[in-house]
Structures are given as structure tokens and as C-alpha cells.
Design an enzyme around this catalytic site. Structure first.
Site, PDB file in Angstrom:
ATOM      1  CG  HIS A  29      -6.888  -3.238   2.137  1.00  0.00           C
ATOM      2  ND1 HIS A  29      -6.166  -4.401   1.979  1.00  0.00           N
ATOM      3  CD2 HIS A  29      -7.420  -3.295   3.383  1.00  0.00           C
ATOM      4  CE1 HIS A  29      -6.262  -5.124   3.079  1.00  0.00           C
ATOM      5  NE2 HIS A  29      -7.034  -4.477   3.944  1.00  0.00           N
ATOM      6  CG  HIS A  72      -1.937  -1.021   1.298  1.00  0.00           C
ATOM      7  ND1 HIS A  72      -2.673  -1.295   2.437  1.00  0.00           N
ATOM      8  CD2 HIS A  72      -2.397  -1.864   0.343  1.00  0.00           C
ATOM      9  CE1 HIS A  72      -3.519  -2.271   2.177  1.00  0.00           C
ATOM     10  NE2 HIS A  72      -3.369  -2.641   0.916  1.00  0.00           N
TER      11      HIS A  72
END
Ligand code: FAD
Length: 580
Positions: free
Chosen positions: A554, A510
């Protein structure tokens, strides 16, 4: 003679195709997408959600490796990034966790508030309800190009994990990861999977969304943005130069704008090769400085993630029989998927999800934590009570990143608990090593560099272990840590967990922050609230690199939100110019 387009989009990953798709809804606009990788239409391993790790090296990946990480005892981490049309949306875990609204309010612009980002994320979505799943009607979009649905009904091990969460103080709010309002609870993460097939950003401009005013050139690695200074001294983006796989160079021109969407590692690299970045770093590789922007490549953030494995005493709770015991698992899964779009490869193998606030535990147990400075109403991670400190989820069989290879044999069943850190405080950097656009950038995420990250990660895994070992769902069916001989299930204190955390923490895939959105007086800001690069006319960056801080969740859904909003700003500017 170079071709001219209204808009040139550098990077056909997650954000690039969204922007191209939205701009091309105006048939008068001519849009070009330049993507370094291949078209993804015929790649089964992209369309089968369970095959995600097959794409994390080789030609579908940028093959980026971190520098040795001091916070992880010198470990280097593989940092996969999709190199194909659809980018990382084609190689990721399909999980949609949008964070909480305060995460975006913290970016400090009304244009990027939580309400705005949740609106933009919904715009991307066509949600497909399932009878077994009580979704929140308003939280979802119903006419976007991205098909989103709950995963398959949970396997027994996921149901057991929900029992764990509930018994340990995380109430069940099934659709909480789409509403952005719950920092402490458990629920289901939606997936970018519909009827067994992954849906990616490429769907915005391919198949039934193909439009004659969008040109897609694959195997086109953008070297740089072409900048020219006008008579009044204004620096303006006039086009881009790309290199194909036979090393031929081509220039393309723009009549309006260039939009860089190469992702968190590659967008700063494109800017730097174009002469936009920190002066000293540009001079170090011999690029003439066009704009001295010290924030380019700085402020790198990546949620730190850990997998902790456990062995079960009982059969049939996990998917190990199909995934790990069958010696021909991939062939059999692929065959079933080709015939019916079902089987283990039709689903990304994760189960129950939870958010937790753990600040109070550290306040209670750690003097070091109590001594960290904080702002009014915030904890030492700069989070409010409305933001989670940690996210948790479990796998539904033994599985995870490719480095984990202790596959259970027949008669053995295992799963993992995963924990990642929200509100992380460590900051890393991206630089270019040379002027070669094919060379992966230098990436130093500085994982666990900040003591607060180490303490909160250790508290997170301590809590995750309590969930598994004491939670109502699994306390009687867990044998202990996996692989055999592992002792981590016996650890009790934050201090005992710290060495484990340093050993096993890695990327959550991420990264964000390297071309950050910020106000003009912030000297580390790279783009303004309309994503325009400071100091250059006609140039924007639109991808996860613009996130000033990572949200708790996310990063794919915010990528869709950022791209939807970028397209709105570009169109507003186009219409304003046309009116003039
Ligand atoms: C293995 C993995 C698992 C993940 N799992 C999840 C998950 O389950 N849920 C979630 O929400 N997020 C997940 N993520 C993160 C999420 O997918 C990304 O944050 C998001 O897709 C990034 O979008 P982006 O547009 O910023 O970059 P990308 O999607 O990476 O797009 C960048 C594109 O630019 C292209 N490019 C780069 N440089 C050049 C150049 N010089 N010339 C031309 N093209 C170029 C790249 O090839 C790529 O196609 C995961 C990511 C990975 C890699």
C-alpha cells in the site's frame, strides 16, 4: 509586496507536512505549506479510522472520476483523494504494507534501494508494541511522528482467514509486512492508528509538533509555480501563485526552493499549469511551454483491486451486528469513540493479510501466459521470485467502498476477500482539462488494459475463492457467494473468473508514477534521484507521483519514506549552499 519563504511546499497532504516538519527542525529556515483543503483538526471522521468512506466525496475530496475504462466494460471509477491538511493519510485505510525490498531496488538508483526506503519508512514511525503481537524489533522505528500499532486482536473471521492462508501454502509470519522479505506468506498489517485514533502526516506540523517557522495556509489552491529565466538561460522556480476560496490570487516568493507535493493526480496538473509537461498537451490547453517534459502525467499506475463477498452460516464470527445490523450504527459508534476511543469506528475493518506468488499456476495452466516474453530471472510481470504477484486481505464484516450496498440484515453475516495485483503492467495518464486549478484533472488509469493484468487478476481471484471455499478456516462455515443468488463461489477456471474481474475491478487508491524518478537519458523521467525536476533549478516533486513503478503493498508508507528522503536531500543542498 509578496512574502518570501525559504521553502514553499505545494500540497499539505501526506508528503508535504513530513517535508515541512523535517525542514523546520532547523529554526533558521522559514517554511510555507499551501494546502487546497481545510485543516483537519476538528474532523472526527478523519480521526476515527472506521469512518474512512465518509471523506470520499464532498469538500474533503478532489472528486476525481476516471474516464470510461475499456478494460472494465466501460465502467467509470471514483478515485478518492484527500483534500485536507494531511491529505490522503487522513482519509485512507490506515494499512501499513511496505512491500518487499526488491520493489525499490527495481527503481534503479542506490539512493532509492530497498534498504534505503525501509530505513526512511522507519524514520517516520513510532511503533507501539502489543502483547499479543510478536513484532520484529529491527523492522520498526521508535521515535518518528507517525504512531503505528497492530490493529485490535483479530476477530474470529480474521483468525479463520489465517487458517485458510496457512492451509493453502502461505506460512504465518506475523510482522512480514514491515520487514520486506516475504513474497509468499500471511501476517498482520500494522495501522496508522494508536489508541483508537488515526495519526496522519498533519501530525508532523500540528499540535505538539507546531513550530513558529512553519506557516500553513489552508484553502490555498496552487495554480502554478512561478518560473523565471536567468541571464545565463537557466530556468528557476521563484515562487508560487495560489487562489483562495473567494478566488483571490496571491503570489509568494522563495529564496531557495519550491517543492510540489500535490499527489499523483494533482502534482502533474500543477507542473502543467506552470508550463512543464508534454508540449502537445500544454499547447492543447494554451499554456506557454517552459520545459517540454513528455513524462509529466504519463506512466500512471494503480494497483487494481477487487472485493468478492461471501455469506457465513454462523453468527458472531464477524462484526456485522455492530456495523450493519444496528440501525444507529454510526451514531452509537461515534458516541463510544468520543467517550472512550473504542468501538467499531476505532478500527479500520480489515483482518488477515497475505502475499502470494501465483506465477507457477499460470505457467502450468495458461499457454498464453507461457508465451509472454520475460527477462532472465523474471516472470512476465517483470517480478523476481522475491516479489509477490498478488496481495490478499479480508474484511471483518460486510463493508468496502461506498458502491457496495448489499448490507446484511439481522440473521445474515458476510465478509469480503480482497485481491490486488502487484507488478501491474497497464499504464495510464493524467492531463489537465483547462487552466482552472479547481477543475479535477482528466484521469485515465487504463485498468486491465494489459492482458497480463487480466490473467493475473483472474488467477488471483480464483486463488482467493479457493482460500475461502477450500481453506481449513472457512470451508465448513461459508454458505456461498454474497449477496444471495451470487454464484461466483462456484467458478473454477481462470476464464470463468475473467468477466467477474472486468465487472468488479476498481481502484485500490494507490496511484503513482506520473512524475517519475529516472535517469537523465530516460526521456520519460521527470525528476532525478534527488527529486529535482529536469530542466528547472530550485524545483522538486516529492510524493507518490515520483514512483517509477508501484511497489507491492500500500502506498502510504512509501509516501512517508519518499518525503523523509526528500527532506534529507533538501537539507543537504541547503547546507551545501550555506557552506559556500
Ligand atoms: C480512500 C483511500 C484509501 C487508501 N488506503 C490506504 C491504506 O490503507 N494504506 C496505504 O498505505 N495507502 C492507502 N491509500 C493510499 C495513500 O493514502 C496515498 O498513496 C498517500 O497518502 C499519498 O500521499 P501523497 O502525498 O502522494 O498525496 P496526498 O496525500 O493525496 O496529498 C496531496 C495533497 O496535495 C493537496 N493538493 C493537491 N493539489 C493542490 C493544489 N493545486 N494546491 C494545494 N494543494 C493541493 C491535496 O489536497 C492533498 O492534501 C489510500 C488512499 C485513499 C484515497
Amino acid at each position: 509586496m509578496a512574502e518570501t519563504y525559504d521553502y514553499i511546499i505545494c500540497g499539505g497532504g501526506t508528503c508535504g507536512p513530513v517535508i515541512a516538519g523535517r525542514l523546520s527542525e532547523d529554526p533558521s529556515l522559514k517554511v510555507l505549506v499551501l494546502e487546497a483543503g481545510n485543516p483537519s483538526k476538528d474532523m472526527d471522521d478523519v480521526h476515527m479510522p472506521g469512518a474512512w468512506t465518509k471523506n470520499h466525496s464532498g469538500h474533503t475530496d478532489w472528486n476525481i472520476v476516471s474516464t470510461p475504462q475499456a478494460g472494465l466494460n466501460g465502467k467509470v471509477c471514483n478515485l478518492p483523494r484527500g483534500r485536507l491538511l494531511g491529505g490522503s493519510s487522513g482519509t485512507n485505510g490506515t494499512i501499513c504494507v511496505r512491500g518487499v525490498k526488491q520493489d525499490y531496488d527495481d527503481w534503479g538508483f542506490p539512493e532509492w534501494s530497498g534498504d534505503e526506503m525501509f530505513r526512511a519508512m522507519k524514520k517516520a514511525e513510532t511503533f507501539h508494541p502489543k502483547e499479543w503481537f510478536p513484532h520484529v524489533e529491527d523492522a520498526h522505528g521508535y521515535d518518528g511522528p507517525l504512531h503505528i500499532a497492530p490493529a485490535l486482536p483479530p476477530l474470529p473471521i480474521a483468525e479463520r482467514m489465517f487458517e485458510n492462508f496457512k492451509s493453502k501454502g502461505l506460512p504465518y509470519r506475523p510482522d512480514m509486512f514491515s520487514t520486506g522479505e516475504t513474497p509468499n506468506g500471511c501476517g498482520h498489517a500494522m495501522r496508522t492508528t494508536y489508541e483508537g485514533r488515526r495519526t496522519t502526516a498533519a501530525d508532523y506540523i500540528t499540535a505538539d509538533q507546531e513550530r513558529s517557522n512553519v506557516t500553513i495556509i489552508c484553502n490555498a489552491t496552487v495554480d502554478k509555480v512561478i518560473l523565471e529565466r536567468g541571464a545565463d538561460g537557466t530556468l528557476e522556480a521563484k515562487g508560487a501563485e495560489y487562489v483562495d476560496k473567494d478566488s483571490n490570487r496571491t503570489r509568494v516568493n522563495t529564496s531557495r526552493e519550491v517543492i510540489v507535493a500535490g499527489g499523483t493526480y494533482c502534482s502533474p496538473a500543477i507542473l502543467m499549469r506552470s508550463g512543464i509537461g508534454p508540449k502537445k498537451d500544454l499547447e492543447a490547453v494554451g499554456v506557454p511551454v517552459q520545459v517540454d517534459l513528455p513524462g509529466v502525467g504519463e506512466n500512471l499506475q494503480d494497483h487494481q483491486l477487487i472485493f468478492m463477498y461471501y455469506e457465513l452460516k454462523e453468527a458472531d464470527l464477524t462484526d456485522d451486528a455492530r456495523v450493519n445490523h444496528d440501525p444507529n450504527a454510526y451514531e452509537n459508534g461515534h458516541k463510544e469513540w468520543m467517550e472512550k476511543k473504542t468501538g467499531w469506528l476505532a478500527n479500520f475493518p480489515f483482518g488477515a493479510f497475505g502475499f502470494a506468488r501465483l506465477n507457477d499456476r499460470l505457467e502450468r495452466d495458461s499457454e498464453e501466459w507461457r508465451n509472454f516474453p520475460r527477462r532472465e530471472g523474471r516472470d512476465p510481470m517483470d517480478l523476481t521470485e522475491t516479489q509477490p504477484n498478488m496481495e490478499f486481505f479480508n474484511t471483518i464484516c460486510y463493508g468496502g467502498p461506498p458502491e457496495y450496498t448489499d448490507f446484511p440484515k439481522e440473521g445474515q453475516w458476510a465478509f469480503s476477500m480482497c485481491a490486488f495485483l502487484c507488478g501491474l503492467q497497464s499504464r495510464g495518464e493524467v492531463k489537465i482539462k483547462s487552466l482552472d486549478p479547481f477543475q479535477p484533472p482528466y484521469v485515465d488509469p487504463r485498468y486491465l488494459d494489459d492482458r497480463r493484468d487480466l490473467l493475473m487478476m483472474s488467477e488471483g481471484v480464483r486463488f482467493a475463492n479457493e482460500l475461502v471455499m477450500e481453506g481449513a478456516g472457512t470451508k465448513d462455515i461459508v454458505k456461498g457467494g454474497w449477496p444471495p443468488g451470487a454464484e461466483h463461489h462456484k467458478y473454477k477456471t481462470n476464464e470463468q473468473w475473467q468477466p467477474f474481474v472486468k465487472k468488479y475491478t476498481s481502484t485500490s487508491y494507490h496511484p503513482g508514477g506520473t512524475c517519475k524518478l529516472g535517469k537523465k537519458d530516460d526521456k520519460m523521467a521527470v525528476v532525478d534521484q534527488y527529486l529535482q525536476v529536469y530542466g528547472v533549478k530550485g524545483l522538486r516533486v516529492a510524493d507518490c507521483s515520483v514512483m517509477p513503478t508501484l511497489h507491492s503493498g500500500h502506498t502510504m508508507m512509501p509516501a512517508f519514506g519518499i518525503a523523509e528522503k526528500a527532506a534529507e536531500y533538501v537539507l543537504q543542498a541547503a547546507h551545501a549552499v550555506d557552506l559556500q
